[in-house]
Every structure is written in C-alpha cells, then in structure tokens.
Design a protein around this motif. Structure first.
Motif, mmCIF file in Angstrom:
data_model
loop_
_atom_site.group_PDB
_atom_site.id
_atom_site.type_symbol
_atom_site.label_atom_id
_atom_site.label_comp_id
_atom_site.label_asym_id
_atom_site.label_seq_id
_atom_site.Cartn_x
_atom_site.Cartn_y
_atom_site.Cartn_z
ATOM 1 N N ASP A 84 -3.849 -6.526 3.037
ATOM 2 C CA ASP A 84 -3.252 -7.846 2.858
ATOM 3 C C ASP A 84 -2.701 -8.434 4.152
ATOM 4 O O ASP A 84 -2.075 -9.493 4.136
ATOM 5 C CB ASP A 84 -2.123 -7.782 1.821
ATOM 6 N N VAL A 85 -2.925 -7.756 5.266
ATOM 7 C CA VAL A 85 -2.403 -8.219 6.558
ATOM 8 C C VAL A 85 -3.507 -8.958 7.306
ATOM 9 O O VAL A 85 -4.590 -8.422 7.528
ATOM 10 C CB VAL A 85 -1.895 -7.033 7.396
ATOM 11 N N GLU A 86 -3.235 -10.211 7.703
ATOM 12 C CA GLU A 86 -4.254 -10.995 8.398
ATOM 13 C C GLU A 86 -4.670 -10.293 9.695
ATOM 14 O O GLU A 86 -3.888 -9.556 10.302
ATOM 15 C CB GLU A 86 -3.772 -12.426 8.669
ATOM 16 N N THR A 87 -5.893 -10.542 10.100
ATOM 17 C CA THR A 87 -6.481 -9.796 11.211
ATOM 18 C C THR A 87 -5.774 -10.069 12.532
ATOM 19 O O THR A 87 -5.494 -9.147 13.293
ATOM 20 C CB THR A 87 -7.973 -10.150 11.348
ATOM 21 N N ILE A 88 -5.493 -11.314 12.820
ATOM 22 C CA ILE A 88 -4.826 -11.682 14.069
ATOM 23 C C ILE A 88 -3.334 -11.791 13.803
ATOM 24 O O ILE A 88 -2.891 -12.638 13.029
ATOM 25 C CB ILE A 88 -5.378 -13.013 14.623
ATOM 26 N N ARG A 89 -2.569 -10.923 14.436
ATOM 27 C CA ARG A 89 -1.120 -10.875 14.249
ATOM 28 C C ARG A 89 -0.408 -11.418 15.487
ATOM 29 O O ARG A 89 -0.981 -11.441 16.588
ATOM 30 C CB ARG A 89 -0.679 -9.428 13.992
ATOM 31 N N PRO A 90 0.855 -11.851 15.329
ATOM 32 C CA PRO A 90 1.608 -12.322 16.505
ATOM 33 C C PRO A 90 1.720 -11.228 17.560
ATOM 34 O O PRO A 90 1.892 -10.050 17.241
ATOM 35 C CB PRO A 90 2.990 -12.652 15.906
ATOM 36 N N ALA A 91 1.633 -11.614 18.820
ATOM 37 C CA ALA A 91 1.723 -10.641 19.916
ATOM 38 C C ALA A 91 3.086 -9.974 19.970
ATOM 39 O O ALA A 91 3.239 -8.897 20.571
ATOM 40 C CB ALA A 91 1.427 -11.338 21.239
ATOM 41 N N THR A 92 4.071 -10.587 19.336
ATOM 42 C CA THR A 92 5.429 -10.038 19.335
ATOM 43 C C THR A 92 5.598 -8.894 18.345
ATOM 44 O O THR A 92 6.655 -8.255 18.322
ATOM 45 C CB THR A 92 6.428 -11.142 18.979
ATOM 46 N N LEU A 93 4.575 -8.644 17.526
ATOM 47 C CA LEU A 93 4.668 -7.608 16.501
ATOM 48 C C LEU A 93 3.620 -6.529 16.738
ATOM 49 O O LEU A 93 2.585 -6.770 17.363
ATOM 50 C CB LEU A 93 4.480 -8.213 15.106
ATOM 51 N N LYS A 94 3.891 -5.334 16.200
ATOM 52 C CA LYS A 94 2.981 -4.208 16.393
ATOM 53 C C LYS A 94 2.956 -3.326 15.156
ATOM 54 O O LYS A 94 4.015 -2.993 14.606
ATOM 55 C CB LYS A 94 3.434 -3.368 17.597
ATOM 56 N N ILE A 95 1.744 -2.957 14.706
ATOM 57 C CA ILE A 95 1.612 -1.952 13.657
ATOM 58 C C ILE A 95 1.870 -0.602 14.321
ATOM 59 O O ILE A 95 1.059 -0.119 15.105
ATOM 60 C CB ILE A 95 0.224 -1.979 13.003
ATOM 61 N N ALA A 96 3.008 0.006 14.009
ATOM 62 C CA ALA A 96 3.437 1.220 14.711
ATOM 63 C C ALA A 96 3.008 2.492 14.006
ATOM 64 O O ALA A 96 3.009 3.566 14.623
ATOM 65 C CB ALA A 96 4.958 1.225 14.873
ATOM 66 N N ALA A 97 2.659 2.401 12.723
ATOM 67 C CA ALA A 97 2.272 3.610 11.987
ATOM 68 C C ALA A 97 1.540 3.236 10.719
ATOM 69 O O ALA A 97 1.716 2.144 10.171
ATOM 70 C CB ALA A 97 3.504 4.446 11.641
ATOM 71 N N MET A 98 0.723 4.166 10.260
ATOM 72 C CA MET A 98 0.110 4.080 8.937
ATOM 73 C C MET A 98 0.277 5.416 8.237
ATOM 74 O O MET A 98 0.174 6.476 8.870
ATOM 75 C CB MET A 98 -1.373 3.713 9.036
ATOM 76 N N LEU A 99 0.544 5.362 6.943
ATOM 77 C CA LEU A 99 0.618 6.574 6.133
ATOM 78 C C LEU A 99 -0.793 7.081 5.855
ATOM 79 O O LEU A 99 -1.770 6.334 5.994
ATOM 80 C CB LEU A 99 1.324 6.282 4.817
ATOM 81 N N PRO A 100 -0.946 8.348 5.461
ATOM 82 C CA PRO A 100 -2.274 8.844 5.096
ATOM 83 C C PRO A 100 -2.912 7.949 4.034
ATOM 84 O O PRO A 100 -2.269 7.554 3.061
ATOM 85 C CB PRO A 100 -1.980 10.241 4.544
ATOM 86 N N ARG A 101 -4.174 7.628 4.251
ATOM 87 C CA ARG A 101 -4.869 6.700 3.364
ATOM 88 C C ARG A 101 -5.105 7.332 1.996
ATOM 89 O O ARG A 101 -5.410 8.522 1.883
ATOM 90 C CB ARG A 101 -6.205 6.321 3.996
#
Length: 301
Positions: A84-101
């Motif tokens: 549900d997260v749009e592909t292009i995100r603001p440069a000020t933000l970062k996906i820092a982790a993902m849980l096991p799929r």
C-alpha cells in the motif's frame, strides 16, 4: 520514561501489524512492552470507502497522514503494509526495516477456485491487478468495487450481495482467519510487496538505527526489487501489474506480468541474478518492450 512511538492506521489488521513491530523491537532491544507506544493515525483512505483509491488520490491516501506525523515528530516511525506504499517516497523518509514476509498469495472467498464460480458471478475487488487477472481467467465474471476492512468484505459475500471476493492471505493469517482458499502464484501472481510489513522513519534520524535491528534481509531484498520494477514501469494505482521476487541462496529470481484492464492480453517474464543486480529495472524494460499497446499505455515509463 520516553516511549518509542509507532504510528499506524487504526484498522484491526494495521493494529495487529503494529503489534508485531512492537514485539520485534522489544525482543531486539530487550525492552518491556510499555517502552513502545502505538499511535493511531486516521488516514484519508480509511475515511473514504465508497470509491476506488485510483479515483481519489492513489496509495498516498494510506500514507500522507503518517508522513505528516513523522515530519512533525508526532511519531518515531510508521508501520505500513508495503503493497500500500506508493513507489516514489519523499527523500526525507526511509524504509528502515521489513519484517519477515508472510504468505504472498491471494485467497478466494466464496468458492474453492475461480473455475467453481457460477457463470456471470459477481466478484468484488478494488484492485486493478485482481480485476484484470480474474477477467483474463474468467471473462464472464462481473467485477464490482468493494472497499472496507476484512470483516466488511467477508460480510458482503456472506450476505449474498456478491458471490466472491479476494483478500491477501497474509492479512487473514495475521488476524487468525482461515477463510477462503489460497490461489497458487502460477495462477495469480500477487501484487508487488504483498505480504510484507515495512517500518519507515525520517532519513538520518536516530530511529533509523533502532528500527534497522529488526530488518529481515531477504524480505527487504525481494520487496525492494519488486518496487524497482514498479519505479521503472511508472506504475500507479491504475496499472494492473503483478510481481514476485524470491531469494534462494545467492540467487534472486523475479517474475512479473503486466495485464490489460479487461484481461484480454498480457505480457509476462522472469529474470535471475543476485541482490546486487538491478533486476527490477531490467525486467521492466523487457516487459515494456514486448507489451502490446493496450498494456503499455497503462504505464508512464
């Protein structure tokens, strides 16, 4: 004591996923449960339930209020269903982790298989991908818009308002629900990033190091590859696209397909390499080069 604040939507599934992130952080850092506060942020996507997301602003309707809370320091991180997260995100933000799929498959509610649905059956979905895939397999189906949380969608099938719907197996599993029948990925390839939970922070913030401790490397590698495919395609909420990356040892495999809105034609392909190869971009370019005009026009690349 200052608590670490997790921002999340307020649906039962979103709260369950936020609880999973809290538990992972507490385990990684030796915190007690009360060291983490779950902060509910109501999003536009939660408020508007009678129209498809693509008609009213796309996936940003799930994220913009959480983004604002991060920028305003009201929360330390935001928990997302990555699909549900749009592909292009603001440069000020970062996906820092993902849980096991979790389970990446869709589940069909209302019948054991698509072939078991009656001729002309009414199937509810708000997903352009699911709509296109179902019409490719069963052109006779009547596809209608359905929004709302899991119980709302299940209830509309149970009431007879529609014959069937599709839900992500991962969400049902996380809610402890065994409804429906899983559709094999060789029948319906899932949405990019389906089954993955991501945690986003302000870029460069101390929260990034805290959250990075719970990152599942294989999930991040696969999901980022799928998102790279979306970026090269120029895909948006109107674009019927499916993709799935998998990692076996050092070998990363990416499968994807682009489908016409009415399911009348599609183009599919796969590619292998390593996590250091830009497989998403390479496969996107191959698919676009081979796609018929009715499919290629759905992407802005």
């Amino acid at each position: 004591m200052t608590r670490f604040r997790l921002g999340t939507r307020g649906s039962p599934l979103a709260l369950t996923q936020a609880g999973m992130v809290r538990d992972a952080l507490c385990a990684a850092h030796g915190w007690s449960d009360d060291a983490v506060e779950i902060v509910v942020i109501r999003t536009t996507g939660d408020r508007v339930q009678d129209r498809a997301l693509a008609e009213i602003g796309g996936k940003a309707l799930w994220t913009k209020e959480l983004d604002r809370a991060l920028h305003d320091s009201d929360i330390d991180c935001a928990v997302h269903s990555m699909k549900d997260v749009e592909t292009i995100r603001p440069a000020t933000l970062k996906i820092a982790a993902m849980l096991p799929r979790a389970d990446v498959r869709d589940r069909l509610i209302g019948a054991e298989t698509l072939a078991d649905l009656r001729p002309g059956a009414v199937v509810g979905t708000s997903s352009p991908r699911r709509r296109a895939q179902m019409l490719r397999l069963r052109p006779d189906l009547e596809i209608v818009l359905i929004r709302g949380n899991v119980d709302t969608r299940l209830g509309r099938v149970a009431s007879g308002e529609m014959d069937a719907t599709l839900l992500a197996a991962a969400g049902l599993d996380r809610l402890g629900r065994d409804d429906g029948h899983a559709i094999p990925t060789d029948v319906m390839l899932p949405a990019p990033a389906q089954g993955a939970v991501g945690v986003e922070v302000l870029a460069g913030s101390a929260a990034g190091e805290i959250v990075a401790a719970i990152d599942h490397h294989d999930t991040s590698a696969c999901v980022l590859t799928e998102r790279a495919l979306l970026a090269r395609l120029g895909a948006d909420c109107h674009s019927p696209v499916a993709a799935l990356a998998s990692l076996a040892g050092e070998t990363l495999t990416l499968r994807a397909e682009l489908i016409a809105e009415d399911g009348a034609c599609d183009v599919a392909g796969s590619i292998e390499g390593t996590v250091d190869d830009d497989l998403g971009t390479a496969l996107a370019e191959d698919l676009l080069a081979r796609a018929p005009a009715s499919v290629r026009r759905l992407f802005s690349a």
